[in-house]
Design a protein around this motif. Sequence first.
Motif, PDB file in Angstrom:
ATOM      1  N   GLY A   1       1.273  11.867  11.298  1.00 53.08           N
ATOM      2  CA  GLY A   1       0.305  10.790  11.112  1.00 53.08           C
ATOM      3  C   GLY A   1       0.826   9.696  10.200  1.00 53.08           C
ATOM      4  O   GLY A   1       0.554   8.508  10.410  1.00 53.08           O
ATOM      5  N   ILE A   2       1.589  10.068   9.168  1.00 51.02           N
ATOM      6  CA  ILE A   2       2.189   9.060   8.284  1.00 51.02           C
ATOM      7  C   ILE A   2       3.173   8.203   9.079  1.00 51.02           C
ATOM      8  O   ILE A   2       3.215   6.972   8.943  1.00 51.02           O
ATOM      9  CB  ILE A   2       2.897   9.746   7.100  1.00 51.02           C
ATOM     10  CG1 ILE A   2       1.868  10.345   6.148  1.00 51.02           C
ATOM     11  CG2 ILE A   2       3.785   8.758   6.349  1.00 51.02           C
ATOM     12  CD1 ILE A   2       2.475  11.116   5.007  1.00 51.02           C
ATOM     13  N   GLY A   3       3.969   8.841   9.929  1.00 58.53           N
ATOM     14  CA  GLY A   3       4.914   8.084  10.750  1.00 58.53           C
ATOM     15  C   GLY A   3       4.221   7.124  11.689  1.00 58.53           C
ATOM     16  O   GLY A   3       4.611   5.955  11.801  1.00 58.53           O
ATOM     17  N   VAL A   4       3.173   7.590  12.374  1.00 57.18           N
ATOM     18  CA  VAL A   4       2.446   6.739  13.321  1.00 57.18           C
ATOM     19  C   VAL A   4       1.750   5.590  12.608  1.00 57.18           C
ATOM     20  O   VAL A   4       1.782   4.441  13.063  1.00 57.18           O
ATOM     21  CB  VAL A   4       1.426   7.586  14.115  1.00 57.18           C
ATOM     22  CG1 VAL A   4       0.405   6.705  14.805  1.00 57.18           C
ATOM     23  CG2 VAL A   4       2.143   8.442  15.153  1.00 57.18           C
ATOM     24  N   ASP A   5       1.119   5.866  11.475  1.00 61.35           N
ATOM     25  CA  ASP A   5       0.353   4.833  10.777  1.00 61.35           C
ATOM     26  C   ASP A   5       1.228   3.863   9.990  1.00 61.35           C
ATOM     27  O   ASP A   5       0.720   2.885   9.429  1.00 61.35           O
ATOM     28  CB  ASP A   5      -0.662   5.478   9.832  1.00 61.35           C
ATOM     29  CG  ASP A   5      -1.859   6.050  10.576  1.00 61.35           C
ATOM     30  OD1 ASP A   5      -1.902   5.892  11.806  1.00 61.35           O
ATOM     31  OD2 ASP A   5      -2.730   6.658   9.935  1.00 61.35           O
ATOM     32  N   SER A   6       2.527   4.115   9.960  1.00 56.87           N
ATOM     33  CA  SER A   6       3.424   3.233   9.206  1.00 56.87           C
ATOM     34  C   SER A   6       3.455   1.814   9.768  1.00 56.87           C
ATOM     35  O   SER A   6       3.801   0.872   9.059  1.00 56.87           O
ATOM     36  CB  SER A   6       4.843   3.815   9.203  1.00 56.87           C
ATOM     37  OG  SER A   6       5.389   3.802  10.525  1.00 56.87           O
ATOM     38  N   THR A   7       3.101   1.643  11.035  1.00 61.72           N
ATOM     39  CA  THR A   7       3.183   0.314  11.651  1.00 61.72           C
ATOM     40  C   THR A   7       1.880  -0.472  11.521  1.00 61.72           C
ATOM     41  O   THR A   7       1.824  -1.632  11.950  1.00 61.72           O
ATOM     42  CB  THR A   7       3.535   0.434  13.139  1.00 61.72           C
ATOM     43  OG1 THR A   7       2.492   1.144  13.822  1.00 61.72           O
ATOM     44  CG2 THR A   7       4.853   1.166  13.332  1.00 61.72           C
ATOM     45  N   LYS A   8       0.838   0.132  10.964  1.00 61.89           N
ATOM     46  CA  LYS A   8      -0.467  -0.528  10.905  1.00 61.89           C
ATOM     47  C   LYS A   8      -0.598  -1.300   9.605  1.00 61.89           C
ATOM     48  O   LYS A   8      -0.461  -0.749   8.523  1.00 61.89           O
ATOM     49  CB  LYS A   8      -1.591   0.504  11.011  1.00 61.89           C
ATOM     50  CG  LYS A   8      -1.549   1.276  12.315  1.00 61.89           C
ATOM     51  CD  LYS A   8      -2.594   2.370  12.337  1.00 61.89           C
ATOM     52  CE  LYS A   8      -2.487   3.192  13.607  1.00 61.89           C
ATOM     53  NZ  LYS A   8      -3.418   4.333  13.590  1.00 61.89           N
ATOM     54  N   THR A   9      -0.876  -2.584   9.713  1.00 63.68           N
ATOM     55  CA  THR A   9      -0.986  -3.437   8.539  1.00 63.68           C
ATOM     56  C   THR A   9      -2.442  -3.836   8.330  1.00 63.68           C
ATOM     57  O   THR A   9      -3.169  -4.107   9.284  1.00 63.68           O
ATOM     58  CB  THR A   9      -0.117  -4.694   8.692  1.00 63.68           C
ATOM     59  OG1 THR A   9      -0.431  -5.333   9.930  1.00 63.68           O
ATOM     60  CG2 THR A   9       1.348  -4.329   8.682  1.00 63.68           C
ATOM     61  N   ALA A  10      -2.844  -3.876   7.083  1.00 65.77           N
ATOM     62  CA  ALA A  10      -4.239  -4.177   6.753  1.00 65.77           C
ATOM     63  C   ALA A  10      -4.441  -5.674   6.633  1.00 65.77           C
ATOM     64  O   ALA A  10      -3.562  -6.411   6.182  1.00 65.77           O
ATOM     65  CB  ALA A  10      -4.630  -3.497   5.437  1.00 65.77           C
ATOM     66  N   ARG A  11      -5.627  -6.122   7.031  1.00 65.87           N
ATOM     67  CA  ARG A  11      -6.010  -7.508   6.757  1.00 65.87           C
ATOM     68  C   ARG A  11      -6.175  -7.664   5.254  1.00 65.87           C
ATOM     69  O   ARG A  11      -6.753  -6.825   4.587  1.00 65.87           O
ATOM     70  CB  ARG A  11      -7.324  -7.847   7.458  1.00 65.87           C
ATOM     71  CG  ARG A  11      -7.711  -9.321   7.334  1.00 65.87           C
ATOM     72  CD  ARG A  11      -9.078  -9.528   7.960  1.00 65.87           C
ATOM     73  NE  ARG A  11      -9.057  -9.224   9.375  1.00 65.87           N
ATOM     74  CZ  ARG A  11      -8.720 -10.098  10.318  1.00 65.87           C
ATOM     75  NH1 ARG A  11      -8.370 -11.321   9.980  1.00 65.87           N
ATOM     76  NH2 ARG A  11      -8.731  -9.756  11.582  1.00 65.87           N
ATOM     77  N   ARG A  12      -5.662  -8.767   4.694  1.00 67.14           N
ATOM     78  CA  ARG A  12      -5.706  -8.944   3.250  1.00 67.14           C
ATOM     79  C   ARG A  12      -7.144  -9.000   2.769  1.00 67.14           C
ATOM     80  O   ARG A  12      -7.966  -9.741   3.287  1.00 67.14           O
ATOM     81  CB  ARG A  12      -4.970 -10.215   2.849  1.00 67.14           C
ATOM     82  CG  ARG A  12      -4.710 -10.256   1.358  1.00 67.14           C
ATOM     83  CD  ARG A  12      -3.774 -11.378   0.986  1.00 67.14           C
ATOM     84  NE  ARG A  12      -3.442 -11.315  -0.422  1.00 67.14           N
ATOM     85  CZ  ARG A  12      -2.723 -12.221  -1.049  1.00 67.14           C
ATOM     86  NH1 ARG A  12      -2.263 -13.250  -0.378  1.00 67.14           N
ATOM     87  NH2 ARG A  12      -2.464 -12.112  -2.325  1.00 67.14           N
TER      88      ARG A  12
END
Length: 478
Positions: free
Chosen positions: A414-425
């Motif tokens: 899950g850490i690997g998969v979620d590494s590409t998700k960026t949060a809106r500031r």
Amino acid sequence: MGLGFALEVDAPADLPYDEERADALITVTARSVAGPAAGARRAEVLIMDRSLSMAGHKLDEAKRAMCAAVDTLRDGTLLAVVAGHHEAEVIFPATGGLARVDARTREDARLRIAGQLPEGGTAIGRWLACARELFASVDSPATVRHAVLYTDGKDEHETPGQLDEVLASCTDRFVCDARGLGDDWHYTELLRVTEALHGGAEAVVTLSDLTADFTRLMDAAQRIVVPRVYLGLRLNSLFRLAFVRQTRPVEAELTARQQRGEETHIPLGSWPPETRQYQMSLRVDPGSLTVDETLRAARVTLHAEFPDGGRRPCSPTMPMIVRRRSTPGFGIPRSPDLTRVENERELGMAMRACADAHLRGDLDRADRELRLAIGLAQSLGDTTRLRLLRSVAAGGPDGALRLRRDVSRGRILGIGVDSTKTARRAVDAGGPPPREAGLPRVCPRCGTTSTSPTARFCEECGHRYADADLTDRPRDAP
């Protein structure tokens, strides 16, 4: 089209005298407009893994999720269901192709899903190639084409090169979301699929969560309105394209997909009402630029595929303006937004390095990368990824944070998969990023864990944390 598009190009105009790179952030916002969105045609291919490793409760939960996905689809949607193992079989409709969804076909699809038995291995590329052929049978260019797949295993019945070849043939043909089920799959394989096919990847560690996840996924897919959108680039002859990558809401490399012509087109996938951001980087020989002359480095336009199949502009053309400054060696501050994008990329790289190190048994390296990732997430105010990283962290014997030694492989994936998700500031550019109360700080520079959650500077190297008050800066701090 059902959507109206707005385009913004944010690029620092001033280039240092000897700068060879000019970057821009491109923001694309799609908003619903009154009218034809409800009439958009849709085609959906559901891909279920029924390999031997899915035997038992796992396949029962997957069948329940696939049936829920079928029930969520609107009447009139074109549907096919593919059962995958080391081959791909269209199990619905029985005649092949795609069938229009109504009460009768829903029931038929559910019955065929329920009757599947586990056998064989895993060949994700063959599943996707089957979906590509199914979508090719749809004659209307205005049809939104979306696929979803889940797998619980590694892609062992084809080579990485074979998968890449299939992905290249599927790019710009349809969008695909992917789910990793359990803890025996490879997150890198899912990310390769979703990056190439403009989708999103998730780790579903708890089997019973898959049904709710698929229901949300189908709801989101039915918000897609425009089948294909392209970023159109016309570069000044002095500049060349280095790369284009999506930076928000999911990071993805797009450069290799460019379609060259009089105007270079970069496929951006299908669009619902949402905002996405891209980073474009150009290269230039600084000696070719006249000092202090304002120059248009590029013109940027959006193009969409219209219901008649034509590709036409759907936004005004926006310029990217640059100017070479005259003082050699004089540094011009980098754009805060571009700096943030690069720090977000570094956070993702640290998360993947942490996951990879843990998966190969290098726990010391995994611990170091975890501390770096937590420090970056804190500095960025990325509370979503920070919460994920904190959930697998614990204090070690020396007081420094490290990965919990009992953490499951599924959580690491899950850490690997979620590494590409960026949060809106979450805050304006001038405000401090939010922090979770009570959490000790981790220095993004050296990885040292502070003894106080309210510390403003790293006790080891003196690095000032991003939300520290500048008036409290010590006189000898760097």
